[in-house]
Design an enzyme around this catalytic site. Sequence first.
Site, PDB file in Angstrom:
ATOM      1  N   LYS A 126       0.863  -1.189   0.000  1.00 45.00           N
ATOM      2  CA  LYS A 126       0.000   0.000   0.000  1.00 45.00           C
ATOM      3  C   LYS A 126       0.891   1.229   0.000  1.00 45.00           C
ATOM      4  O   LYS A 126       2.033   1.173   0.469  1.00 45.00           O
ATOM      5  CB  LYS A 126      -0.893   0.006   1.257  1.00 45.00           C
ATOM      6  CG  LYS A 126      -2.076   0.937   1.172  1.00 45.00           C
ATOM      7  CD  LYS A 126      -3.245   0.329   0.418  1.00 45.00           C
ATOM      8  CE  LYS A 126      -4.343   1.343   0.184  1.00 45.00           C
ATOM      9  NZ  LYS A 126      -5.551   0.711  -0.399  1.00 45.00           N
ATOM     10  N   ASP A 166      -6.907   4.550  -4.833  1.00 42.38           N
ATOM     11  CA  ASP A 166      -7.540   4.433  -3.511  1.00 42.38           C
ATOM     12  C   ASP A 166      -8.152   5.810  -3.261  1.00 42.38           C
ATOM     13  O   ASP A 166      -8.311   6.600  -4.206  1.00 42.38           O
ATOM     14  CB  ASP A 166      -6.523   4.049  -2.430  1.00 42.38           C
ATOM     15  CG  ASP A 166      -7.188   3.686  -1.094  1.00 42.38           C
ATOM     16  OD1 ASP A 166      -7.846   2.646  -1.020  1.00 42.38           O
ATOM     17  OD2 ASP A 166      -7.092   4.481  -0.113  1.00 42.38           O
TER      18      ASP A 166
HETATM   19  P1  NDP Z   1     -12.823   8.007  -3.073  1.00 43.30           P
HETATM   20  O1  NDP Z   1     -11.760   9.003  -2.794  1.00 43.30           O
HETATM   21  O2  NDP Z   1     -13.302   7.821  -4.457  1.00 43.30           O
HETATM   22  O3  NDP Z   1     -14.098   8.302  -2.150  1.00 43.30           O
HETATM   23  C1  NDP Z   1     -14.007   8.316  -0.767  1.00 43.30           C
HETATM   24  C2  NDP Z   1     -15.324   8.825  -0.228  1.00 43.30           C
HETATM   25  O4  NDP Z   1     -15.309   8.777   1.193  1.00 43.30           O
HETATM   26  C3  NDP Z   1     -15.602  10.275  -0.590  1.00 43.30           C
HETATM   27  O5  NDP Z   1     -16.969  10.479  -0.662  1.00 43.30           O
HETATM   28  C4  NDP Z   1     -14.988  11.022   0.589  1.00 43.30           C
HETATM   29  O6  NDP Z   1     -15.544  12.300   0.771  1.00 43.30           O
HETATM   30  C5  NDP Z   1     -15.341  10.116   1.738  1.00 43.30           C
HETATM   31  N1  NDP Z   1     -14.314  10.225   2.792  1.00 43.30           N
HETATM   32  C6  NDP Z   1     -12.981  10.043   2.667  1.00 43.30           C
HETATM   33  N2  NDP Z   1     -12.351  10.256   3.830  1.00 43.30           N
HETATM   34  C7  NDP Z   1     -13.319  10.595   4.694  1.00 43.30           C
HETATM   35  C8  NDP Z   1     -13.318  10.933   6.065  1.00 43.30           C
HETATM   36  N3  NDP Z   1     -12.171  10.978   6.769  1.00 43.30           N
HETATM   37  N4  NDP Z   1     -14.519  11.202   6.654  1.00 43.30           N
HETATM   38  C9  NDP Z   1     -15.677  11.151   5.938  1.00 43.30           C
HETATM   39  N5  NDP Z   1     -15.736  10.846   4.646  1.00 43.30           N
HETATM   40  C10 NDP Z   1     -14.585  10.568   4.034  1.00 43.30           C
HETATM   41  O7  NDP Z   1     -12.272   6.621  -2.465  1.00 43.30           O
HETATM   42  P2  NDP Z   1     -12.768   5.149  -2.778  1.00 43.30           P
HETATM   43  O8  NDP Z   1     -14.227   5.136  -2.988  1.00 43.30           O
HETATM   44  O9  NDP Z   1     -11.864   4.579  -3.779  1.00 43.30           O
HETATM   45  O10 NDP Z   1     -12.415   4.433  -1.394  1.00 43.30           O
HETATM   46  C11 NDP Z   1     -13.330   4.360  -0.294  1.00 43.30           C
HETATM   47  C12 NDP Z   1     -12.885   3.277   0.659  1.00 43.30           C
HETATM   48  O11 NDP Z   1     -12.856   2.018  -0.034  1.00 43.30           O
HETATM   49  C13 NDP Z   1     -11.486   3.429   1.252  1.00 43.30           C
HETATM   50  O12 NDP Z   1     -11.476   2.869   2.549  1.00 43.30           O
HETATM   51  C14 NDP Z   1     -10.619   2.593   0.326  1.00 43.30           C
HETATM   52  O13 NDP Z   1      -9.432   2.173   0.946  1.00 43.30           O
HETATM   53  C15 NDP Z   1     -11.567   1.424   0.089  1.00 43.30           C
HETATM   54  N6  NDP Z   1     -11.306   0.629  -1.096  1.00 43.30           N
HETATM   55  C16 NDP Z   1     -11.283   1.195  -2.349  1.00 43.30           C
HETATM   56  C17 NDP Z   1     -11.084   0.398  -3.451  1.00 43.30           C
HETATM   57  C18 NDP Z   1     -11.165   0.932  -4.829  1.00 43.30           C
HETATM   58  O14 NDP Z   1     -11.098   0.133  -5.781  1.00 43.30           O
HETATM   59  N7  NDP Z   1     -11.355   2.225  -5.037  1.00 43.30           N
HETATM   60  C19 NDP Z   1     -10.790  -1.042  -3.317  1.00 43.30           C
HETATM   61  C20 NDP Z   1     -10.926  -1.545  -1.969  1.00 43.30           C
HETATM   62  C21 NDP Z   1     -11.130  -0.716  -0.919  1.00 43.30           C
HETATM   63  P3  NDP Z   1     -14.712  13.596   0.269  1.00 43.30           P
HETATM   64  O15 NDP Z   1     -14.667  13.480  -1.219  1.00 43.30           O
HETATM   65  O16 NDP Z   1     -15.506  14.740   0.778  1.00 43.30           O
HETATM   66  O17 NDP Z   1     -13.364  13.467   0.919  1.00 43.30           O
END
Ligand code: NDP
Length: 444
Positions: A126, A166
């Site tokens: 990671k 991510d």
């Molecule tokens: P994105 O950046 O596309 O989206 C993340 C979302 O979560 C956004 O809506 C963001 O809001 C919100 N968010 C992020 N940090 C916070 C926080 N501290 N408090 C509240 N809301 C928050 O990321 P992904 O959708 O890719 O990833 C989401 C999760 O899934 C993570 O845990 C990631 O590790 C996991 N994941 C992702 C994969 C992938 O293929 N993308 C694969 C496996 C796991 P804002 O935009 O306002 O920050």
Amino acid sequence: MSYIDEIIQQVIEKNPDEPEFHQAVREVLDSIRVIVDANEEKFRRDALLERLVNPERQIKFRVPWIDDQGNAHVNTGYRVQFNSAIGPYKGGLRLHPSVNIGIIKFLGFEQIFKNSLTGLPIGGGKGGSDFDPKGKSDREIMSFCQSFMSELCKYIGADTDVPAGDIGTGAREIGYMFGQYKKLRGLFEGVLTGKGISYGGSLARTEATGYGLLYITDALLRDHGMDMKGKTVAVSGAGNVAIYAIEKAQQLGAKVVTCSDSTGWIYDPDGIDVALLKEIKEVRRERLTAYKNARLTSEYHEGRGVWQIKCDIALPCATQNELTLEDAKQLKENGCIAVCEGANMPTTEDATKFLQENGILFIPGKASNCGGVATSALEMSQNSERLSWSFEEVDSKLKGIMENVYANISAAAKKYGMEGNYVAGANIAGFEKVLDAMNAQGIV
Ligand code: NDP
């Protein structure tokens, strides 16, 4: 003291100020007690757990970049190459101000078992940076990504370490990083996944984590004599995972009534308009207030709160530790049947325990969100054979993988007398393959 407890204590002492890493190690090691305790002497002699909890390599570097006003900034970049027993390191790059070495280590450690569960030959890693992409211009993002890759390119490659997206790292960032890698190394190879379709990306990779989450949720429900049709679903997040989880849930006949970002959340009793959400988040890159403004029947609330809404199924898809004990109690009171994690470790330890003890079906992220990395591995296969598969081909492989993951974690839990405990099942099933490979390869 048992070998496992000694190692947990050692991890805490040697890695102070890394609570998320402690939490991830504790959760995995607690689940594999049945295996380790039965053979403690051999595990100790081979320092198996010390080798498991210490990354093979940790890289930390300076990332200088210049903003649109000509001012220089410095962020910190990380790549943790945790375990390569079953394949090249594989895992995403997180760009978020909260990133530190403890967060990257927790994610890298989880990734080892997640990748193993996919059944594909990929090790765990990671990386990321404390850079905040929010509010930056395209040129500033490019400046950061190029600087980040100028250093990272020395440590990665199609057969050694293959990063992906991510939080904060989507198609735009992967594109800039890939361009810089190619320029510096002179190699057009599958070194990153999540690439654009025109230069080696896989169809269905964008959708994979969210779709995969729903394939496994559906498998879980069917195993318990139910299905997604007519269910009310609460989702947190409004990023890549959340958007495609909402889309697939709706395709399977469920109604998704919430989503959130880091400033607020939406309750849409008519069901989230996923085309509108995509337009706001993927194209215009705006806040969720824009959703409320475009859809007057929905409600927007500041802060957090999606778990207050009555639902049958909860899918946390934002970030770590976002579903607390209080939230779990509220979900129970509202009659929730299942919680399946789209994000990595979004449920706190006490909330997980509460859900499990109160008969709510619970699948941990390392199993339920592994569709993303599984499809990344399929992207690597396509790059290696210089071919592109159709959307349907990738999607059907993804569905098969997720159904297999469910069958395996379910069987592992049953085999060790913990039927229905999918946390234990996922950790055990993921660990067994890595253990076998580590034993076969000697003390390295
Ligand atoms: P994105 O950046 O596309 O989206 C993340 C979302 O979560 C956004 O809506 C963001 O809001 C919100 N968010 C992020 N940090 C916070 C926080 N501290 N408090 C509240 N809301 C928050 O990321 P992904 O959708 O890719 O990833 C989401 C999760 O899934 C993570 O845990 C990631 O590790 C996991 N994941 C992702 C994969 C992938 O293929 N993308 C694969 C496996 C796991 P804002 O935009 O306002 O920050």
